[in-house]
Enzyme design. Sequence first.
Site, PDB file in Angstrom:
ATOM      1  N   GLY B  12       0.977  -1.124  -0.406  1.00  0.00           N
ATOM      2  CA  GLY B  12      -0.174   0.224  -0.095  1.00  0.00           C
ATOM      3  C   GLY B  12       0.611   1.258   0.301  1.00  0.00           C
ATOM      4  CB  VAL B  14       3.802   2.648   4.391  1.00  0.00           C
ATOM      5  CG1 VAL B  14       5.620   2.244   5.131  1.00  0.00           C
ATOM      6  CG2 VAL B  14       3.514   3.377   5.656  1.00  0.00           C
ATOM      7  N   GLY B  15       4.266   0.438   2.253  1.00  0.00           N
ATOM      8  CA  GLY B  15       4.854  -0.230   1.563  1.00  0.00           C
ATOM      9  C   GLY B  15       5.889  -0.059  -0.182  1.00  0.00           C
ATOM     10  CB  ALA B  33      22.601  -2.448   5.357  1.00  0.00           C
ATOM     11  CB  VAL B 132       5.670   6.443  17.702  1.00  0.00           C
ATOM     12  CG1 VAL B 132       5.157   7.364  18.130  1.00  0.00           C
ATOM     13  CG2 VAL B 132       4.418   4.710  18.450  1.00  0.00           C
ATOM     14  N   GLY B 134       6.066   8.654  11.868  1.00  0.00           N
ATOM     15  CA  GLY B 134       6.848   7.976  11.753  1.00  0.00           C
ATOM     16  C   GLY B 134       7.970   8.878  11.182  1.00  0.00           C
ATOM     17  N   GLY B 187      -5.579  13.570   1.653  1.00  0.00           N
ATOM     18  CA  GLY B 187      -4.967  12.083   1.498  1.00  0.00           C
ATOM     19  C   GLY B 187      -4.317  12.130   2.795  1.00  0.00           C
ATOM     20  CE  LYS B 205       0.702   7.036  15.269  1.00  0.00           C
ATOM     21  NZ  LYS B 205      -0.009   8.089  14.507  1.00  0.00           N
TER      22      LYS B 205
END
Lengths: 435, 435
Positions: B12, B14-15, B33, B132, B134, B187, B205
């Site tokens: 969606g 976020v994904g 990383a 919590v 973002g 949105g 939260k």
Amino acid sequence: MEKTNIAIVGMGTVGTGVARLLLDHGDRTSRHAGRTLWLKKAVVRDLSKPRDIELPDGVATDSIQEVIDDPEITVVAQLIGGLEPARQIMLDLMEAGKDIVTANKALLAQHGPELFTRARELGRSIAFEASVAGGIPIIANISQCLSANQIVSLEGILNGTSNFIVTQMDERGASYDDVVRQAQKLGYAEADPAMDVDGTDAAQKLAILSHLAFGATVDWADIPKVGIDGLAADDLKYARQLGYRIKLIGSAKLAEDGLELSVGPTLVKKGTPLAEVRDAYNAIRVIGDAVGPVFYHGLGAGQMPTASAVVADLIDTAVGRTRLTFQTLEYFSIDQPPRVKLRDADTIEGRYYFRLPVSNHPGTLAAIAAVLAKHDISIASVIQHENTEDGPQVDPVTLVIMTHAATAGSARRATEEIESLESVSGSVVRLQVKD
Amino acid sequence: MEKTNIAIVGMGTVGTGVARLLLDHGDRTSRHAGRTLWLKKAVVRDLSKPRDIELPDGVATDSIQEVIDDPEITVVAQLIGGLEPARQIMLDLMEAGKDIVTANKALLAQHGPELFTRARELGRSIAFEASVAGGIPIIANISQCLSANQIVSLEGILNGTSNFIVTQMDERGASYDDVVRQAQKLGYAEADPAMDVDGTDAAQKLAILSHLAFGATVDWADIPKVGIDGLAADDLKYARQLGYRIKLIGSAKLAEDGLELSVGPTLVKKGTPLAEVRDAYNAIRVIGDAVGPVFYHGLGAGQMPTASAVVADLIDTAVGRTRLTFQTLEYFSIDQPPRVKLRDADTIEGRYYFRLPVSNHPGTLAAIAAVLAKHDISIASVIQHENTEDGPQVDPVTLVIMTHAATAGSARRATEEIESLESVSGSVVRLQVKD
Ligand SMILES: NC(=O)c1ccc[n+]([C@@H]2O[C@H](COP(=O)([O-])OP(=O)(O)OC[C@H]3O[C@@H](n4cnc5c(N)ncnc54)[C@H](OP(=O)(O)O)[C@@H]3O)[C@@H](O)[C@H]2O)c1
Ligand SMILES: NC(=O)c1ccc[n+]([C@@H]2O[C@H](COP(=O)([O-])OP(=O)(O)OC[C@H]3O[C@@H](n4cnc5c(N)ncnc54)[C@H](OP(=O)(O)O)[C@@H]3O)[C@@H](O)[C@H]2O)c1
């Protein structure tokens, strides 16, 4: 519960705060570390000097060698200031297999590459959260929390002493010298606050942050810097009239052709977050391309805020997180080419505030405006207090000019030319403006 | 370079943002990383649904089983909302040996103990920075950066949609319903914004943060909460006249006899940092006993700020930091007794704002003042617009009362009694006040 043996080297302001947290609050360090952080040694120069803390028997020592020779001590909080012997002690401790936590930004700004490269060769780590903006965990936030971002800008109030001074001058109308004395009394400013007020400290911190955020390799001495030591109460007054406050801002911005770096007193629009940072607080605003703007505000220094950062680093080091981060990120590696080059400071665009003493004659403003126009600088607004007929006749009078955007190079060249005008009777104060 | 294979479950808002960061910015994830984060699978419900991103061949799948069965995939970003099937999918993924990163605060607030306990049994980790605020890395900041502190208070604006609504009502004088429609168009607000505007989201939260910061075990439903859905434009107007703005504040404070928790629209003094947080921004102010006050401000939600937090967690998990933190901290452990109990909400002290419709007769104010006095509540100030002789005669008129400190219990009981007075012709709006 497992135990990590810790030593503190340097029991001054920060060292004493760290010892207090370790000795009095073992419950919270062990909860966050999953192990006991045991203060085994605290190295001082003079054992007979009275200190603000009672150490358990056998902890205080005046021999750094005792720490170096003790294989049980694996993590050391190195809290001596200055370059030497701090640098040599840090190298000796790492040779002896100890991981380091430090608050010494001057040392990192000067010898970062040497120390970090040696640490990596030896398989050791150096944690340094406390070296920048004590109460704001900006190192961890840039290195880890914002790691998915290209950081596009970073600016902030990085020196608490300077901010205390300009706040007090602004709010109480006090003179520079009076406030410096007050800051020394309150323990904010050092006996010699030169590095704070001339912008050196802020430039050293900005150099460290620029490396972390942008991969820039910066010698702090190359960052164009202006201190607050040249500010007059008048500048604060005129700024206020124009809707601004003056703050010592360190700024790093990614432009197409390189990184723009500067440190200097800056007119910041009233009501914006940086303008409202008062007294000994620091604040940093970071913009990441994914996260957008993130703003941090906290105490810039002081015993316990700085100790809080040191102890968080001790915990991270004891847990093993620091080592993972340190090995991955290759901070201050001499083998690592810089990811960004510095932009020629002269080409950086910005708005400017000029204050200058001019003779009160017709034609003066026209002459100055002509110089600015010649250097492609257009005037946004002017404040000039004319002598009134019945008031005292003052000469020179003060002229304040706010410009539209101009390059730093043309602003500098215009300044030099204006100072050579006959109608200008002293040096020009030139400050950046941020909207 | 080594490779960590990642899957995203739920493509969606976020994904999709997470996929974009992984696919378009492999350089920065691998730099932070020390290894490549390789997006191997993205699980969707409907493969034919058009999406805002082009996935490389073979990445999209509608079979979660493909991820479960792939031993090469070791880390999964679980970005389905709601409780089921999100909970079951998370358990299945962990059984299959995968570490989890999630943004689903509702799931954690509801099933945290079950999920975290199972993760620990299985030797897996759950990272949840994105759940919590973002754009504010508050989870890492509390769990690591401030770990040397006893946190004594934490308060903030935790719901961006509510803050957008009150800001727009305040600044444009728009009505509640108009602004909600606008927020949906932009949105910010969901099709059904009930959980945002009734305080549920903020309470969930706050429950998570209270556990992290204080070791409290809180069912979010037990947190006394008021939403912004009962706010009228008048309240914002009166607050402004009194020198305040109204913000939906989630607050957790450590008092001697327990933790004080609340969520509700609160009058916050103009000029203080929380009062100046606008639109969809979030802000959190934490006070630690060593570090002092630290203030964070950033975007509360949205695709890329949330994705930024998810990808930082993916990096931390791939590097191995998350596992160290997760194992040490014992968050949401069912074996772990709470470190603090909740204080009886009725005993919490604070100042209050009352707005009530009263009949325009002599004696009305006296009757109300008598009820307040009976409940030990003293009045700080009153606004009452009397009918003027030649203006329109309005009845009821609005009475606004600001009180001095009183307990929540007496404020509630006084409210009930005032509502039963004959001269009061409707319900009382009661809001907290913060100076
Ligand atoms: N204070 C802050 O708020 C703050 C904030 C951020 C970073 N820092 C940094 O933290 C570091 C320490 O600052 P500080 O404020 O704690 O300084 P400080 O109060 O001057 O303490 C330094 C301590 O180091 C000791 N020392 C010096 N040489 C030594 C040696 N050869 N062996 C053992 N001990 C030695 C001194 O011992 P004696 O007591 O015997 O003189 C002194 O106690 C500095 O790098 C500073 O820049 C400080
Ligand atoms: N949006 C934000 O700003 C934000 C901020 C912080 C936290 N969060 C949290 O992040 C999570 C995701 O939020 P979002 O805004 O991305 O929600 P969203 O746009 O509604 O996306 C959820 C996605 O999950 C998919 N899905 C649902 N059930 C599924 C299943 N059984 N198998 C595979 N996919 C399934 C949906 O698929 P379809 O596309 O096929 O319907 C949809 O794409 C939520 O927990 C939310 O609370 C969101």
